[in-house]
Design a protein around this motif. Structure first.
Motif, PDB file in Angstrom:
ATOM      1  N   ARG B  31       1.592   0.869 -11.016  1.00  0.00           N
ATOM      2  CA  ARG B  31       3.339   0.581 -10.117  1.00  0.00           C
ATOM      3  C   ARG B  31       3.754   1.402 -11.037  1.00  0.00           C
ATOM      4  N   TYR B  51       6.972   6.307 -11.047  1.00  0.00           N
ATOM      5  CA  TYR B  51       6.814   5.830 -10.073  1.00  0.00           C
ATOM      6  C   TYR B  51       5.927   6.603  -8.980  1.00  0.00           C
ATOM      7  N   GLN B  91       0.592   1.200 -15.676  1.00  0.00           N
ATOM      8  CA  GLN B  91       0.201  -0.189 -15.046  1.00  0.00           C
ATOM      9  C   GLN B  91       0.325  -0.162 -13.725  1.00  0.00           C
ATOM     10  N   TYR B  96       1.005  -5.999 -15.595  1.00  0.00           N
ATOM     11  CA  TYR B  96       1.572  -6.095 -16.720  1.00  0.00           C
ATOM     12  C   TYR B  96       1.577  -5.291 -17.333  1.00  0.00           C
TER      13      TYR B  96
END
Lengths: 115, 110
Positions: B31, B51, B91, B96
């Motif tokens: 992520r 990203y 991540q 999370y």
């Protein structure tokens, strides 16, 4: 607004005592995270909250650890019957939401020393 | 399980001597990859989020890059105030929490 704040900044306790660590997230951040940083180790995830709910508590190292969050804001991490291996820096972070691409902003941490 | 490995563990530089820090990672669907700076006795300070492979971000003397397997943090003409521990974290998709590396401690001598 202000950043993440944590209290106390330092806590010295005796083995077997209970301790409470507090975290105030950035205003408006709905997600809150607890991590632990031990000497010589990286940051270890403990638990996260979305609002007042903690969907995943699997990072908590034992049942002596618990956490709660009230009003979607302040969170308290409680360690019961502390052990020497609990000595570490406990860091709190918050983000706008837990899902999506949102950075986590950390507080200054609470240094816990168990004698 | 997500894994993050940072190298070197420590880096000593002369002021103005450029260098790079490495962060290798394995994650089930990325992520985001995060870089933080941590000064002694303080919490991690957010620097960058990357990203997708090929992405680059810059801030003052720092530049972060990302490939499918690793990220680099380039420090150009460092100053003593750049001395800190630099942390890399990943991540995973639909996750999370951040998974952190052990960090690289950078010392810049005047």
């Amino acid at each position: 607004g202000a950043g993440v704040s944590q209290s106390p900044s330092n806590k010295v306790t005796e083995k077997g005592k209970d301790v409470e660590l507090r975290c105030d997230p950035i205003s408006g951040h709905t997600a809150l995270y607890w991590y632990r940083q031990s000497l010589g180790q990286g940051l270890e995830f403990l638990i996260y909250f979305q609002g007042n709910s903690a969907p995943d508590k699997s990072g908590l190292p034992s049942d002596r650890f618990s956490a709660e969050r009230t009003g979607g804001s302040v969170s308290t991490l409680t360690i019961q019957r502390t052990q020497q291996e609990d000595s570490a820096v406990y860091l709190c972070a918050s983000s706008l939401v837990a899902s999506g691409n949102h950075e986590q902003f950390f507080g200054p941490g609470t240094r816990l020393t168990v004698l | 399980e997500d894994q993050v490995t940072q190298s070197p563990e420590a880096l000593r530089l002369q002021e103005g001597e450029s260098s790079s820090l490495n962060c290798s990672y394995t994650v089930s669907g990325l992520r985001g990859l995060f870089w933080y700076r941590q000064d002694p006795g303080k919490g991690p300070e957010f620097l960058f989020t990357l990203y997708s492979a090929g992405e680059e971000k810059e801030k003052e003397r720092l530049k972060a890059t990302l490939t499918k397997k690793e990220s680099f943090l380039h420090i150009t003409a460092p100053k003593p105030e750049d001395s800190a521990t630099y942390l890399c974290a990943v991540q995973a998709a639909n996750d999370y929490k951040l998974s952190f590396g052990a960090g690289t401690t950078v010392t810049v001598r005047a």
